[in-house]
Design an enzyme around this catalytic site. Sequence first.
Site, PDB file in Angstrom:
ATOM      1  N   HIS A  70       0.854  -1.187   0.000  1.00 23.44           N
ATOM      2  CA  HIS A  70       0.000   0.000   0.000  1.00 23.44           C
ATOM      3  C   HIS A  70       0.889   1.236   0.000  1.00 23.44           C
ATOM      4  O   HIS A  70       1.943   1.259   0.622  1.00 23.44           O
ATOM      5  CB  HIS A  70      -0.901   0.026   1.242  1.00 23.44           C
ATOM      6  CG  HIS A  70      -2.074   0.935   1.104  1.00 23.44           C
ATOM      7  ND1 HIS A  70      -1.993   2.276   1.358  1.00 23.44           N
ATOM      8  CD2 HIS A  70      -3.341   0.686   0.690  1.00 23.44           C
ATOM      9  CE1 HIS A  70      -3.181   2.825   1.130  1.00 23.44           C
ATOM     10  NE2 HIS A  70      -4.017   1.900   0.730  1.00 23.44           N
ATOM     11  N   ASP A 106      -7.930  -5.332  -0.105  1.00 21.11           N
ATOM     12  CA  ASP A 106      -8.347  -6.188  -1.222  1.00 21.11           C
ATOM     13  C   ASP A 106      -7.961  -7.653  -1.053  1.00 21.11           C
ATOM     14  O   ASP A 106      -8.373  -8.479  -1.860  1.00 21.11           O
ATOM     15  CB  ASP A 106      -7.726  -5.648  -2.524  1.00 21.11           C
ATOM     16  CG  ASP A 106      -8.311  -4.299  -2.871  1.00 21.11           C
ATOM     17  OD1 ASP A 106      -7.543  -3.363  -3.131  1.00 21.11           O
ATOM     18  OD2 ASP A 106      -9.551  -4.178  -2.834  1.00 21.11           O
TER      19      ASP A 106
HETATM   20  C1  SDX Z   1      -6.236   0.102  -2.910  1.00 23.00           C
HETATM   21  O1  SDX Z   1      -4.439   4.592  -2.011  1.00 23.00           O
HETATM   22  C2  SDX Z   1      -5.360   3.989  -1.406  1.00 23.00           C
HETATM   23  O2  SDX Z   1      -5.773   4.312  -0.318  1.00 23.00           O
HETATM   24  C3  SDX Z   1      -5.974   2.826  -2.172  1.00 23.00           C
HETATM   25  C4  SDX Z   1      -6.977   1.969  -1.400  1.00 23.00           C
HETATM   26  C5  SDX Z   1      -8.259   2.728  -1.130  1.00 23.00           C
HETATM   27  O3  SDX Z   1      -8.979   2.339  -0.198  1.00 23.00           O
HETATM   28  O4  SDX Z   1      -8.587   3.665  -1.907  1.00 23.00           O
HETATM   29  O5  SDX Z   1      -6.431   1.533  -0.185  1.00 23.00           O
HETATM   30  C6  SDX Z   1      -7.395   0.739  -2.213  1.00 23.00           C
HETATM   31  O6  SDX Z   1      -5.988   0.432  -4.036  1.00 23.00           O
HETATM   32  C7  SDX Z   1      -5.353  -0.864  -2.161  1.00 23.00           C
HETATM   33  C8  SDX Z   1      -4.105  -1.322  -3.003  1.00 23.00           C
HETATM   34  C9  SDX Z   1      -4.567  -2.422  -3.916  1.00 23.00           C
HETATM   35  N1  SDX Z   1      -3.498  -2.787  -4.884  1.00 23.00           N
HETATM   36  C10 SDX Z   1      -2.904  -4.004  -4.781  1.00 23.00           C
HETATM   37  O7  SDX Z   1      -3.096  -4.811  -3.885  1.00 23.00           O
HETATM   38  C11 SDX Z   1      -1.972  -4.290  -5.957  1.00 23.00           C
HETATM   39  C12 SDX Z   1      -0.665  -4.869  -5.421  1.00 23.00           C
HETATM   40  N2  SDX Z   1       0.043  -3.805  -4.708  1.00 23.00           N
HETATM   41  C13 SDX Z   1       0.849  -2.949  -5.425  1.00 23.00           C
HETATM   42  O8  SDX Z   1       0.964  -2.963  -6.754  1.00 23.00           O
HETATM   43  C14 SDX Z   1       1.497  -1.816  -4.648  1.00 23.00           C
HETATM   44  O9  SDX Z   1       1.765  -2.258  -3.386  1.00 23.00           O
HETATM   45  C15 SDX Z   1       0.681  -0.526  -4.580  1.00 23.00           C
HETATM   46  C16 SDX Z   1       0.306  -0.053  -5.955  1.00 23.00           C
HETATM   47  C17 SDX Z   1      -0.546  -0.737  -3.798  1.00 23.00           C
HETATM   48  C18 SDX Z   1       1.546   0.521  -3.886  1.00 23.00           C
HETATM   49  O10 SDX Z   1       2.604   0.750  -4.731  1.00 23.00           O
HETATM   50  P1  SDX Z   1       3.742   1.857  -4.371  1.00 23.00           P
HETATM   51  O11 SDX Z   1       3.452   2.554  -3.096  1.00 23.00           O
HETATM   52  O12 SDX Z   1       3.939   2.683  -5.581  1.00 23.00           O
HETATM   53  O13 SDX Z   1       4.981   0.955  -4.076  1.00 23.00           O
HETATM   54  P2  SDX Z   1       5.939   0.430  -5.167  1.00 23.00           P
HETATM   55  O14 SDX Z   1       5.177  -0.114  -6.335  1.00 23.00           O
HETATM   56  O15 SDX Z   1       6.952   1.505  -5.402  1.00 23.00           O
HETATM   57  O16 SDX Z   1       6.609  -0.821  -4.420  1.00 23.00           O
HETATM   58  C19 SDX Z   1       7.681  -0.629  -3.520  1.00 23.00           C
HETATM   59  C20 SDX Z   1       8.441  -1.938  -3.559  1.00 23.00           C
HETATM   60  C21 SDX Z   1       8.845  -2.353  -4.982  1.00 23.00           C
HETATM   61  O17 SDX Z   1       9.968  -3.188  -4.846  1.00 23.00           O
HETATM   62  P3  SDX Z   1      11.459  -2.547  -5.155  1.00 23.00           P
HETATM   63  O18 SDX Z   1      11.371  -1.846  -6.491  1.00 23.00           O
HETATM   64  O19 SDX Z   1      11.685  -1.572  -4.007  1.00 23.00           O
HETATM   65  O20 SDX Z   1      12.359  -3.728  -5.145  1.00 23.00           O
HETATM   66  O21 SDX Z   1       7.581  -2.993  -3.075  1.00 23.00           O
HETATM   67  C22 SDX Z   1       7.352  -3.921  -4.126  1.00 23.00           C
HETATM   68  C23 SDX Z   1       7.694  -3.215  -5.438  1.00 23.00           C
HETATM   69  O22 SDX Z   1       8.088  -4.164  -6.431  1.00 23.00           O
HETATM   70  N3  SDX Z   1       5.928  -4.262  -4.077  1.00 23.00           N
HETATM   71  C24 SDX Z   1       5.455  -5.481  -4.252  1.00 23.00           C
HETATM   72  C25 SDX Z   1       4.084  -5.373  -4.056  1.00 23.00           C
HETATM   73  N4  SDX Z   1       3.743  -4.097  -3.786  1.00 23.00           N
HETATM   74  C26 SDX Z   1       4.914  -3.410  -3.796  1.00 23.00           C
HETATM   75  N5  SDX Z   1       6.067  -6.650  -4.568  1.00 23.00           N
HETATM   76  C27 SDX Z   1       5.263  -7.742  -4.670  1.00 23.00           C
HETATM   77  N6  SDX Z   1       3.900  -7.722  -4.486  1.00 23.00           N
HETATM   78  C28 SDX Z   1       3.296  -6.549  -4.196  1.00 23.00           C
HETATM   79  N7  SDX Z   1       1.951  -6.529  -4.013  1.00 23.00           N
END
Ligand code: SDX
Length: 431
Positions: free
Chosen positions: A313, A371
């Site tokens: 998140h 989710d």
């Molecule tokens: C919602 O914003 C809100 O409040 C949204 C929400 C709401 O109520 O409105 O809460 C609802 O959208 C919840 C989030 C749902 N999305 C997912 O579950 C999809 C999977 N999660 C991600 O794609 C990710 O965690 C985000 C999009 C939610 C957050 O992404 P960020 O903050 O941009 O973080 P990032 O992509 O920069 O990740 C940081 C690191 C990366 O690794 P490195 O490059 O540092 O090596 O964490 C890793 C990412 O690869 N990472 C994950 C991961 N989420 C982040 N690796 C594996 N699985 C994941 N789910």
Amino acid sequence: MKLSDNKATLSFSNGAPSMELPVYSGTLGPDVIDIRKLYGQTDMFTYDPGFLSTASCQSSITYIDGDKGELLYRGYPIEELAQKKDYLDVCYLILNGELPDAAQKADFDLQVNRHNMVHEQMHFFLRGFRRDAHPMAILTGLVGAMSAFYHDSTDITDPTHRHISAIRLIAKMPTMVAMAYKYTKGQPFIYPRNDLSYAGNFLRMMFATPCEDYEVNPVLERAMDRIFTLHADHEQNASTSTVRLCGSSGTNPFAAIAAGVACLWGPAHGGANEACLHMLEDLQANGGVAKVGEFMEKVKDRNSGVRLMGFGHRVYKNYDPRAKLMQETTKEVLAALGLENDPLFKLAMELERIALEDQYFVDRKLYPNVDFYSGIVQRAIGVPNELFTAIFALARTVGWIAQWNEMISDPEYKIGRPRQLYVGEGVRHIK
Ligand code: SDX
């Protein structure tokens, strides 16, 4: 917000004059550095793609503490609201700032009940879609189409017009989501009934048919109502920011909310619940718990493009409090339906257990978000995967419209218009 004693001083190594920037404090959470005069005084912009360090507005509606895993609607912890109040209590709170007393609640319930039907013409509009259209495609269309029906309340500067638009949106979303579902099933639409609760009405419109009515199961009704509450608002997330930016042009609320529906659809946002269930079903079909280790290796390999959907998140760097409540609700529903041994739930719990002990996830502070479990409980209730995000949109409508209303009623609001760092071609001429 109040001016802090603290000040920020910006100085430049190139000898350009430094400038002092005011710092403001809110009630809770980080202070903000007011950069509104920055461009005017320095001819420079700030640079913050994805807005990781940017407060786009001031708001009194929802507060999130990502480190503590805390979520407050108008100051009340989500745990208390989910346990002690129903979704329409929460809608009243988010819209008005206070929980309703008995009379206010009865009046609000009546208002919502009196607006839960859609214009009959909507049925014809909906029939233009293919039967295999994604429910979010249909919902984006239906919500936008609402602006074609309500010419009696188009003055967004009039609080009574804004109020009736909010009521119409909250009241009609369950009807429209159920219609989108019935349409893809090839079944006739079921009209709302005013003797049922908000959640009970939705379940009946989803699962009743003209041949056989649907007896609302109180456990499922309570679970659905709680799912709505858990999704009601969440500060300035992508879809809420979309609603604010879209609404800042002065467009009608239905168009602004339709923009929010479209944004929520993405798998990085509200579409993650559908993607998470597809991930669990694929894993279950390809070895289940025995293959979790192999799957997690792919998730940790950034070149694989595989993410653990429902995890991570932008704000929560601790457990999403909604995920805990969603897990409890899932257990209650599975027990009520005699599905305690649901393989997908067990698989999800195993994935969570492994992830919470794995250094990759620990280092990146990745925890289950709202989710991760919501698909499992909705699937147990009988909701198809592709409808999960539409239900998220249904529940989030009150947050979107409250945030839109807060913006429009702020005398200082102006159209949102971010700038950029231009890195394209310099001026050149056609030869
Ligand atoms: C919602 O914003 C809100 O409040 C949204 C929400 C709401 O109520 O409105 O809460 C609802 O959208 C919840 C989030 C749902 N999305 C997912 O579950 C999809 C999977 N999660 C991600 O794609 C990710 O965690 C985000 C999009 C939610 C957050 O992404 P960020 O903050 O941009 O973080 P990032 O992509 O920069 O990740 C940081 C690191 C990366 O690794 P490195 O490059 O540092 O090596 O964490 C890793 C990412 O690869 N990472 C994950 C991961 N989420 C982040 N690796 C594996 N699985 C994941 N789910």
